[in-house]
Design a protein around this motif. Sequence first.
Motif, short mmCIF file in Angstrom:
data_model
loop_
_atom_site.label_atom_id
_atom_site.label_comp_id
_atom_site.label_asym_id
_atom_site.label_seq_id
_atom_site.Cartn_x
_atom_site.Cartn_y
_atom_site.Cartn_z
N ARG A 236 65.79 -95.91 34.04
CA ARG A 236 64.40 -95.44 34.08
C ARG A 236 63.98 -94.90 32.71
NH1 ARG A 236 62.42 -90.46 37.97
NH2 ARG A 236 60.41 -90.06 36.95
N VAL A 237 64.84 -94.11 32.11
CA VAL A 237 64.53 -93.59 30.77
C VAL A 237 64.59 -94.73 29.75
CG1 VAL A 237 65.27 -91.99 28.97
CG2 VAL A 237 65.28 -91.26 31.36
N GLY A 238 65.48 -95.68 29.96
CA GLY A 238 65.54 -96.84 29.07
C GLY A 238 64.23 -97.61 29.04
N ARG A 239 63.61 -97.77 30.21
CA ARG A 239 62.30 -98.46 30.26
C ARG A 239 61.24 -97.66 29.52
NH1 ARG A 239 64.35 -99.55 35.49
NH2 ARG A 239 63.22 -97.78 36.38
N ALA A 240 61.35 -96.33 29.58
CA ALA A 240 60.39 -95.50 28.84
C ALA A 240 60.56 -95.68 27.32
CB ALA A 240 60.56 -94.03 29.22
N TRP A 241 61.81 -95.78 26.86
CA TRP A 241 62.04 -96.10 25.45
C TRP A 241 61.41 -97.45 25.10
CZ3 TRP A 241 63.58 -92.85 21.86
CH2 TRP A 241 64.51 -91.83 22.14
N ALA B 277 58.64 -97.89 17.75
CA ALA B 277 57.79 -99.04 18.10
C ALA B 277 58.60 -100.33 18.07
CB ALA B 277 56.62 -99.13 17.13
N ASP B 278 58.52 -101.08 19.16
CA ASP B 278 59.19 -102.37 19.29
C ASP B 278 60.71 -102.27 19.28
OD1 ASP B 278 56.71 -103.77 19.38
OD2 ASP B 278 56.59 -103.66 17.19
N ARG B 279 61.24 -101.07 19.50
CA ARG B 279 62.69 -100.92 19.60
C ARG B 279 63.08 -100.88 21.09
NH1 ARG B 279 65.06 -99.63 14.47
NH2 ARG B 279 64.17 -101.35 13.26
N PRO B 280 64.03 -101.72 21.50
CA PRO B 280 64.41 -101.74 22.91
C PRO B 280 65.19 -100.50 23.32
CG PRO B 280 65.87 -103.13 21.63
CD PRO B 280 64.80 -102.67 20.69
N GLY B 281 64.95 -100.02 24.53
CA GLY B 281 65.79 -98.97 25.08
C GLY B 281 67.19 -99.49 25.30
N ARG B 282 68.18 -98.71 24.92
CA ARG B 282 69.59 -99.10 25.06
C ARG B 282 70.22 -98.17 26.09
NH1 ARG B 282 74.44 -97.35 22.59
NH2 ARG B 282 76.01 -98.98 22.35
N VAL B 283 70.75 -98.75 27.16
CA VAL B 283 71.31 -97.97 28.26
C VAL B 283 72.81 -98.24 28.38
CG1 VAL B 283 71.25 -97.54 30.75
CG2 VAL B 283 69.12 -97.98 29.50
N LEU B 284 73.59 -97.19 28.36
CA LEU B 284 75.01 -97.25 28.72
C LEU B 284 75.16 -96.54 30.06
CD1 LEU B 284 76.79 -96.42 25.32
CD2 LEU B 284 76.38 -98.67 26.34
N HIS B 285 75.48 -97.30 31.11
CA HIS B 285 75.59 -96.70 32.44
C HIS B 285 77.00 -96.72 32.98
CE1 HIS B 285 75.59 -100.88 33.66
NE2 HIS B 285 74.35 -101.05 33.19
N GLY B 286 77.94 -97.23 32.21
CA GLY B 286 79.34 -97.15 32.59
C GLY B 286 79.88 -98.35 33.34
N GLU C 271 74.20 -92.85 29.03
CA GLU C 271 73.18 -92.42 28.08
C GLU C 271 72.07 -93.45 27.98
OE1 GLU C 271 74.15 -93.77 23.67
OE2 GLU C 271 75.82 -92.56 24.45
N SER C 272 70.96 -93.03 27.38
CA SER C 272 69.84 -93.91 27.14
C SER C 272 69.20 -93.52 25.82
CB SER C 272 68.81 -93.81 28.26
OG SER C 272 67.72 -94.67 28.03
N GLY C 273 69.01 -94.50 24.95
CA GLY C 273 68.42 -94.20 23.64
C GLY C 273 68.04 -95.45 22.91
N THR C 274 67.82 -95.31 21.61
CA THR C 274 67.49 -96.44 20.77
C THR C 274 67.70 -96.06 19.31
OG1 THR C 274 65.89 -98.23 20.47
CG2 THR C 274 65.03 -95.98 20.39
N ALA C 275 67.49 -97.02 18.43
CA ALA C 275 67.52 -96.79 16.99
C ALA C 275 66.09 -96.58 16.51
CB ALA C 275 68.15 -97.97 16.27
N LEU D 216 58.31 -88.90 24.76
CA LEU D 216 57.93 -90.22 24.28
C LEU D 216 56.42 -90.36 24.39
CD1 LEU D 216 60.75 -92.39 25.89
CD2 LEU D 216 60.62 -91.54 23.54
N ASP D 217 55.80 -90.64 23.26
CA ASP D 217 54.34 -90.74 23.19
C ASP D 217 53.66 -89.50 23.77
OD1 ASP D 217 54.58 -93.20 21.97
OD2 ASP D 217 54.37 -94.32 23.84
N GLY D 218 54.25 -88.34 23.47
CA GLY D 218 53.66 -87.06 23.86
C GLY D 218 53.96 -86.62 25.28
N ARG D 219 54.72 -87.41 26.04
CA ARG D 219 55.05 -87.03 27.42
C ARG D 219 56.53 -86.75 27.55
NH1 ARG D 219 56.94 -89.26 32.13
NH2 ARG D 219 57.33 -91.30 31.16
N ALA D 220 56.88 -85.61 28.14
CA ALA D 220 58.29 -85.27 28.36
C ALA D 220 58.87 -86.22 29.40
CB ALA D 220 58.42 -83.82 28.82
#
Length: 319
Positions: free
Chosen positions: A132-137, A158-167, A182-186, A307-311
């Motif tokens: 879910r957080v990955g989609r927000a990224w 911008a234009d960076r894909p969300g990267r999800v490690l879910h195990g 975890e969920s994040g990006t570069a 992300l974009d001003g929203r927690a």
Amino acid sequence: MAGDRFDRLLDQCLGVRAGEQVVLLTDGATDAGVITGLLEAVSNRGGIPLVARIPAPGLPGAEPPGAVAAMMLEAGAVIELTSLFIGSSLARRNASARGVRYLAMPGVVLDTFRPGGPLDVDFEQLRSEAERVGRAWDAAQQFRLSTPGGTDLRGSVADRPGRVLHGIATEPGAYMAPPDVESGTAPVEGTASGVVVVDGDLLFMGRGPLREPVVLQVDDGQVVGIEGAERDRLIRMLERCADARMSNLAEVSVAFNPAGTICSVPMETESTRGSAHVALGNSIAYGGLVNAVAHLDCVMRDATLELDGRAVMIEGTVQ
């Protein structure tokens, strides 16, 4: 039974198949109890366990010897148990592209498998939150990461894909790092600025956790200042890397594992719900463009991601 802890990992996170080769990457500092437990558990599932002992990596992301890299390409799955993280290596990326399933578990010890510990969780349940957080990224243009300790970092994704490690690495080519979820990006190169107060640990850069914070000053996507009583842990590692690209802010991620703790095991520290980490250096495996020699993770506690001003996550709670 003691074997249950290893059974759970293989069944939930890897799905060992009868007759497939499973390579255990080890070095002289790998916990012998972990090797023994996984050898037995793989064999009990009809898999063929192969132990590849390599020299201790000199840097995070270092390449294994060529013969081991070739061995990885022919395996059905690989479990990284080395004392230092090498999961961002070209050898690993080539194996993943070949369809090899990969678990990056550097530095884990027998206690990591303890009842109620960070591997004794429902990875499938945690996966839904991380995705879910990955989609927000995926959809975001700008990020802000902040902590009560003083972190305040902003930049473009911008234009960076969300990267999800879910195990869960049961699909061909999957790369995961249990107990880390975890969920994040570069961040887009050259855009991130602010301050990062690292009050958790500098992973694989000496034994942690940190006794006092290390403060990173970031300007235009580059670390331009490092302060704090334990800053030498990071400075020495950067000197060993001898690569000017290591000042690149390579990753921003938040973690989801409720059974993780900030402790002396880097992978458990990185997994801890409510924590966040930034990384320096190599971003190629994380959605970025910088092919530096290593990837260095720096963990902070009690993070809020906007992300974009929203927690979207406040100190471990997804919004």
